[in-house]
Design a protein around this motif. Structure first.
Motif, PDB file in Angstrom:
ATOM      1  N   GLY A   1       0.879  -1.131   0.059  1.00 36.51           N
ATOM      2  CA  GLY A   1       0.010   0.025   0.038  1.00 36.51           C
ATOM      3  C   GLY A   1       0.985   1.130  -0.148  1.00 36.51           C
ATOM      4  O   GLY A   1       0.439   2.208  -0.900  1.00 36.51           O
ATOM      5  N   VAL A   2       1.937   1.136   0.814  1.00 34.29           N
ATOM      6  CA  VAL A   2       2.641   2.518   1.090  1.00 34.29           C
ATOM      7  C   VAL A   2       3.411   2.973  -0.382  1.00 34.29           C
ATOM      8  O   VAL A   2       3.838   3.945  -0.482  1.00 34.29           O
ATOM      9  N   SER A   3       3.863   1.622  -1.185  1.00 35.93           N
ATOM     10  CA  SER A   3       4.681   1.727  -2.326  1.00 35.93           C
ATOM     11  C   SER A   3       3.498   2.193  -3.301  1.00 35.93           C
ATOM     12  O   SER A   3       3.772   2.719  -4.618  1.00 35.93           O
ATOM     13  N   ALA A   4       2.476   1.853  -3.353  1.00 40.56           N
ATOM     14  CA  ALA A   4       1.313   2.089  -4.621  1.00 40.56           C
ATOM     15  C   ALA A   4       1.162   3.597  -4.416  1.00 40.56           C
ATOM     16  O   ALA A   4       0.839   4.088  -5.368  1.00 40.56           O
ATOM     17  N   ILE A   5       0.600   4.027  -3.176  1.00 40.00           N
ATOM     18  CA  ILE A   5       0.313   5.321  -3.086  1.00 40.00           C
ATOM     19  C   ILE A   5       1.015   6.624  -3.744  1.00 40.00           C
ATOM     20  O   ILE A   5       0.153   7.304  -4.494  1.00 40.00           O
ATOM     21  N   PRO A   6       2.280   6.662  -3.876  1.00 37.87           N
ATOM     22  CA  PRO A   6       2.928   7.926  -4.571  1.00 37.87           C
ATOM     23  C   PRO A   6       2.720   7.658  -5.779  1.00 37.87           C
ATOM     24  O   PRO A   6       2.548   8.540  -6.571  1.00 37.87           O
ATOM     25  N   VAL A   7       2.560   6.348  -6.616  1.00 37.33           N
ATOM     26  CA  VAL A   7       2.373   6.173  -8.165  1.00 37.33           C
ATOM     27  C   VAL A   7       0.822   6.656  -8.333  1.00 37.33           C
ATOM     28  O   VAL A   7       0.591   7.340  -9.460  1.00 37.33           O
ATOM     29  N   ILE A   8      -0.022   6.211  -7.462  1.00 35.76           N
ATOM     30  CA  ILE A   8      -1.527   6.666  -7.644  1.00 35.76           C
ATOM     31  C   ILE A   8      -1.563   8.232  -7.746  1.00 35.76           C
ATOM     32  O   ILE A   8      -2.167   8.769  -8.507  1.00 35.76           O
ATOM     33  N   ALA A   9      -0.577   8.708  -6.822  1.00 30.40           N
ATOM     34  CA  ALA A   9      -0.676  10.424  -6.630  1.00 30.40           C
ATOM     35  C   ALA A   9      -0.197  10.905  -8.005  1.00 30.40           C
ATOM     36  O   ALA A   9      -0.829  11.839  -8.316  1.00 30.40           O
ATOM     37  N   ILE A  10       0.879  10.302  -8.614  1.00 31.77           N
ATOM     38  CA  ILE A  10       1.375  10.943  -9.613  1.00 31.77           C
ATOM     39  C   ILE A  10       0.254  10.669 -10.799  1.00 31.77           C
ATOM     40  O   ILE A  10       0.132  11.656 -11.608  1.00 31.77           O
ATOM     41  N   LEU A  11      -0.242   9.824 -10.861  1.00 34.96           N
ATOM     42  CA  LEU A  11      -1.147   9.572 -11.998  1.00 34.96           C
ATOM     43  C   LEU A  11      -2.463  10.308 -11.825  1.00 34.96           C
ATOM     44  O   LEU A  11      -3.373  10.842 -12.821  1.00 34.96           O
ATOM     45  N   THR A  12      -2.923  10.830 -10.530  1.00 39.88           N
ATOM     46  CA  THR A  12      -3.900  11.622 -10.241  1.00 39.88           C
ATOM     47  C   THR A  12      -3.670  12.938 -10.486  1.00 39.88           C
ATOM     48  O   THR A  12      -4.646  13.788 -10.538  1.00 39.88           O
ATOM     49  N   ALA A  13      -2.682  13.567  -9.908  1.00 38.23           N
ATOM     50  CA  ALA A  13      -2.298  14.924 -10.050  1.00 38.23           C
ATOM     51  C   ALA A  13      -2.665  15.882 -11.363  1.00 38.23           C
ATOM     52  O   ALA A  13      -3.271  16.742 -11.092  1.00 38.23           O
ATOM     53  N   PRO A  14      -2.544  15.076 -12.458  1.00 40.45           N
ATOM     54  CA  PRO A  14      -3.160  15.854 -13.716  1.00 40.45           C
ATOM     55  C   PRO A  14      -4.602  16.049 -13.406  1.00 40.45           C
ATOM     56  O   PRO A  14      -5.079  17.346 -14.168  1.00 40.45           O
ATOM     57  N   LEU A  15      -5.347  15.183 -12.953  1.00 41.81           N
ATOM     58  CA  LEU A  15      -6.777  15.288 -12.937  1.00 41.81           C
ATOM     59  C   LEU A  15      -7.090  16.607 -12.160  1.00 41.81           C
ATOM     60  O   LEU A  15      -7.983  17.474 -12.233  1.00 41.81           O
ATOM     61  N   PHE A  16      -6.390  16.384 -10.835  1.00 45.71           N
ATOM     62  CA  PHE A  16      -6.537  17.441  -9.798  1.00 45.71           C
ATOM     63  C   PHE A  16      -6.286  19.111 -10.516  1.00 45.71           C
ATOM     64  O   PHE A  16      -6.931  19.984 -10.440  1.00 45.71           O
ATOM     65  N   MET A  17      -5.090  19.062 -11.533  1.00 49.33           N
ATOM     66  CA  MET A  17      -4.914  20.197 -11.814  1.00 49.33           C
ATOM     67  C   MET A  17      -5.761  20.840 -12.863  1.00 49.33           C
ATOM     68  O   MET A  17      -5.982  21.867 -13.017  1.00 49.33           O
ATOM     69  N   ALA A  18      -6.355  19.822 -13.740  1.00 48.67           N
ATOM     70  CA  ALA A  18      -7.449  20.444 -14.399  1.00 48.67           C
ATOM     71  C   ALA A  18      -8.674  20.585 -13.748  1.00 48.67           C
ATOM     72  O   ALA A  18      -9.230  21.822 -14.236  1.00 48.67           O
ATOM     73  N   GLU A  19      -8.883  20.388 -12.631  1.00 47.47           N
ATOM     74  CA  GLU A  19      -9.918  20.910 -11.615  1.00 47.47           C
ATOM     75  C   GLU A  19      -9.473  22.502 -11.138  1.00 47.47           C
ATOM     76  O   GLU A  19     -10.223  23.438 -11.228  1.00 47.47           O
ATOM     77  N   VAL A  20      -8.252  22.625 -10.840  1.00 46.89           N
ATOM     78  CA  VAL A  20      -7.663  23.790 -10.463  1.00 46.89           C
ATOM     79  C   VAL A  20      -7.770  24.726 -11.278  1.00 46.89           C
ATOM     80  O   VAL A  20      -7.834  26.064 -11.229  1.00 46.89           O
ATOM     81  N   ARG A  21      -7.384  24.280 -12.963  1.00 46.37           N
ATOM     82  CA  ARG A  21      -7.816  25.239 -13.819  1.00 46.37           C
ATOM     83  C   ARG A  21      -8.816  25.614 -14.273  1.00 46.37           C
ATOM     84  O   ARG A  21      -9.007  26.307 -15.483  1.00 46.37           O
ATOM     85  N   GLY A  22      -9.803  24.974 -13.856  1.00 43.56           N
ATOM     86  CA  GLY A  22     -11.259  25.567 -14.128  1.00 43.56           C
ATOM     87  C   GLY A  22     -11.689  24.668 -15.031  1.00 43.56           C
ATOM     88  O   GLY A  22     -12.941  25.205 -15.738  1.00 43.56           O
ATOM     89  N   TYR A  23     -11.496  23.390 -15.301  1.00 44.74           N
ATOM     90  CA  TYR A  23     -11.987  22.722 -16.451  1.00 44.74           C
ATOM     91  C   TYR A  23     -13.151  21.774 -15.873  1.00 44.74           C
ATOM     92  O   TYR A  23     -13.802  20.955 -16.767  1.00 44.74           O
ATOM     93  N   SER A  24     -13.253  21.642 -14.471  1.00 42.16           N
ATOM     94  CA  SER A  24     -14.412  20.955 -13.920  1.00 42.16           C
ATOM     95  C   SER A  24     -15.756  21.743 -13.804  1.00 42.16           C
ATOM     96  O   SER A  24     -15.729  22.844 -13.925  1.00 42.16           O
ATOM     97  N   LYS A  25     -16.625  21.039 -13.536  1.00 40.96           N
ATOM     98  CA  LYS A  25     -18.048  21.670 -13.005  1.00 40.96           C
ATOM     99  C   LYS A  25     -18.274  21.917 -11.646  1.00 40.96           C
ATOM    100  O   LYS A  25     -19.112  21.967 -11.066  1.00 40.96           O
TER     101      LYS A  25
END
Length: 311
Positions: A118-142
């Protein structure tokens, strides 16, 4: 996430990036302090918050895409890791049936192996998720700030069941896809190593597997309106629910809720109960298996009852 990032920039990241990537002295001295509107513009809709003294002290400004990706990766990593370890620890000591540690299918040193995975998987999941969070921050979500901005008044309450139904539907089909033999061997098999899981198995995935099953949560606000406070609350709920369905404690035998009893059947019998929250899609898809207590625990309970009668 944009409001959260404003707060963290002010109290943590401005200073961190000023230390890690300082701006040249001439650039800092000659820089004009940019408009207040460019800083804390998101959290400023809720409460006034002055920029920190380090806001111009880094060569990475707040709106730099590389900085935002790095910050969002760190936020996702630390938050998920804390929720995983703390949530699993609390559930293990309060709800998990310790008799399962003697189960014949419980592996040697299993809990330590679960935590390591679990501890080794979480940082990789975070890397893959960060672009989705950034799209939210930049106003592309609802995502929206206040209830008054909802599509209609009742939507303030409807967004919650809509989120649960949509994400449960998505997870059901992604989970079934992960059980296709060629995909299973590559991605999902590491999680099914834990036939008798503990709460620490909740994030003991192959990282791509864990990320794939989280996609419906992140896709939802790009397709449907969602209030930001609801989004944050649901994110916490999702993380805790993932821990709770691995606690092996049959708190509910509900025919509607797909809780730990249903998910234990999935680990024990493999091709059943793919859902996350409700049993609807398993019932419609013909993959529902009614929960029943594991045979090992049944024998343990019978033994305990027999000893009690003999006292």
């Amino acid at each position: 996430m944009d409001v959260f990032l404003d707060i963290l920039d002010t109290f943590v990241f401005d200073r961190f990036y000023a230390w890690a990537l300082p701006a040249s002295a001439s650039n800092v001295a000659g820089a004009e302090f940019r408009s207040q509107k460019l800083y804390n513009q998101h959290v400023g809709r809720y409460v006034p918050l002055q920029p920190s003294q380090y806001v111009e002290a880094s060569s990475w400004k707040r709106d730099d895409i590389a900085r935002q990706l790095t910050s969002l990766f760190l936020v996702a990593w630390v938050f998920a890791l804390a929720m995983y370890l703390l949530g699993s620890l609390v559930v293990y000591h309060t709800m998990f049936d310790k008799r399962l540690l003697r189960h014949p299918l419980y592996l040697k040193n299993q809990m330590r192996l679960e935590i390591k995975q679990g501890v080794s998987a979480i940082p990789v999941i975070a890397i893959l998720t960060a672009p989705l969070f950034m799209a939210e921050v930049r106003g592309y979500s609802k995502l929206y700030d206040f209830a008054s901005e909802a599509p209609f008044p009742a939507y303030t309450w409807l967004q919650y069941p809509l989120f649960v139904c949509f994400t449960d539907f998505g997870i059901y089909w992604i989970h079934r896809w992960l059980h296709i033999p060629v995909v299973y061997r590559w991605l999902h098999k590491p999680h099914h190593k834990w036939v008798v899981p503990t709460p620490f198995a909740s994030y003991a995935f192959h990282p791509v597997d864990g990320w794939a099953q989280s996609l419906p949560y992140h896709v939802f606000p790009f397709l449907f309106p969602l209030q930001k406070s609801a989004y944050l609350g649901l994110f916490v709920f999702v993380t805790l629910w993932t821990v709770l369905i691995h606690d092996a404690k049959y708190i509910s035998h509900s025919v509607v809720i797909n809780g730990s009893a249903c998910h234990t059947m999935h680990h024990l019998y493999f091709n059943y109960n793919y859902g996350q929250y409700i049993t609807l899609w398993d019932r419609l898809g013909g993959t529902y298996r009614e929960p029943k207590e594991d045979g090992f625990l049944q024998k343990e309970n019978m033994r305990a009852q027999s000893m009690k009668k003999q006292e």
